[in-house]
Design an enzyme around this catalytic site. Structure first.
Site, PDB file in Angstrom:
ATOM      1  N   TYR A 138       0.851  -1.193   0.000  1.00  0.00           N
ATOM      2  CA  TYR A 138       0.000   0.000   0.000  1.00  0.00           C
ATOM      3  C   TYR A 138       0.888   1.244   0.000  1.00  0.00           C
ATOM      4  CZ  TYR A 138      -3.994   2.896   1.623  1.00  0.00           C
ATOM      5  OH  TYR A 138      -5.003   3.829   1.744  1.00  0.00           O
ATOM      6  N   LYS A 163      -1.936  -1.384  -3.835  1.00  0.00           N
ATOM      7  CA  LYS A 163      -3.007  -0.442  -3.516  1.00  0.00           C
ATOM      8  C   LYS A 163      -2.442   0.966  -3.506  1.00  0.00           C
ATOM      9  CE  LYS A 163      -6.592   0.611  -0.094  1.00  0.00           C
ATOM     10  NZ  LYS A 163      -7.149   0.295   1.239  1.00  0.00           N
TER      11      LYS A 163
END
Length: 306
Positions: A138, A163
């Site tokens: 992420y 992400k």
């Protein structure tokens, strides 16, 4: 991509951490939150992540939340946990997640310190390789991955997804073109529905949905309109629901989380409009504004399930 690894796709659900009047984790409310998401067709559950106030929950609460999620899902959908913080804590959370039998985890970016690019790669790598579970990296705030960084990470079989919570579209083009379908590309911007049309053009077909915690039918209708190129439906939902909620969200820092709980309380779910410091609850004037938008969401867009 290892064909044996199932990667989360579609609309990803991020339950909150409900707290009672004594500021204790409300396990029954969490169970209902997860069950509600599953009933409305959310494809995966991400427990103990940003929307779950990862920064504010204890280790005991973290473990309890995983147990509640396992009980509520009954293996109907994949479960992912949030892991992060200092490297030893993150590895311990990853190992606990594996012990609890979840499908994988979202590696949250480290905070307080800004490492080098190679340091960020080593942080993600060590956590991803600490178990055999799926790992999603992420990027957000102080962590911005480059093509070279991602090339190193995709050599790790456990790394299955990326992400993005930064929103640099030029950089996203660079990354998706470099790595292609080796990873599942996930839109992780705050209220990802706002930017999802732009992300889909780059190959991001999966996103985390905050509003699915209280109006999942709208998130589903909007996503379907994008998949089927229904520009009029997308424009209507933008105008009536998504952009008004996003405008409220931007009124105060921390509303990305607090507004979810307010919305859940408004629709009758057993979640109170309370968050732990340094976040603050939604103010009354914004609460009423959100309530008005939610009324439109139900009056104009009939409740649907997948």
């Amino acid at each position: 991509m290892d064909s044996k690894r199932n990667v989360p796709t579609g609309i990803l659900g991020f339950p909150v951490s409900p707290f009672n009047e004594k500021d204790k984790l409300d396990e029954k409310a969490l169970y209902e939150n997860v069950s509600f998401l599953i009933r409305h067709g959310i494809e995966s559950i991400f427990i103990g992540c940003g929307a779950g106030e990862f920064h504010a929950i204890s280790e005991d609460e973290y473990e309890t939340m995983i147990d509640v999620a396992n009980e509520a899902t009954q293996s109907q959908v994949p479960i992912y946990t949030g892991v992060g913080g200092n490297i030893r804590t993150a590895v311990r959370q990853a190992e606990l997640s594996e012990k609890k039998g979840v499908d994988g985890y979202l590696i949250l970016p480290p905070y307080l310190v800004e490492g080098t690019r190679q340091g960020d790669v080593e942080y993600f790598s060590r956590i991803a390789q600490s178990t055999q579970l799926n790992a999603i990296v992420y990027q957000r705030n102080n962590v911005l991955l480059t093509k070279e960084s991602l090339y190193q990470l995709v050599t790790i079989p456990q790394v299955v997804g990326f992400k993005d919570g930064v929103g640099n579209m030029e950089q996203n083009i660079q990354l998706t073109q470099a790595v292609g379908d080796r990873l599942e590309w996930i839109n992780g911007m705050p209220m990802a529905e706002v930017t999802m049309p732009a992300y889909m053009a780059l190959g991001f077909e999966t996103f985390s949905s905050a509003i699915s915690n209280y109006i999942p039918h709208v998130s589903r209708m909007f996503y379907d309109s994008l998949l089927h190129d229904d520009k009029q439906m997308a424009a209507d939902i933008y105008r009536d629901v998504i952009l008004p909620i996003n405008n409220i969200r931007k009124q105060r820092s921390g509303y990305a989380v607090a507004l979810i709980k307010a919305g859940m309380e408004i629709v009758g779910l057993p979640v109170r409009n309370t968050v732990r410091p340094p976040l603050t609850p939604v103010e009354p004037v914004h609460y009423k504004e959100l309530e008005a938008v939610i009324n439109v969401a139900f009056d104009k867009y009939a409740l649907q399930t997948k």
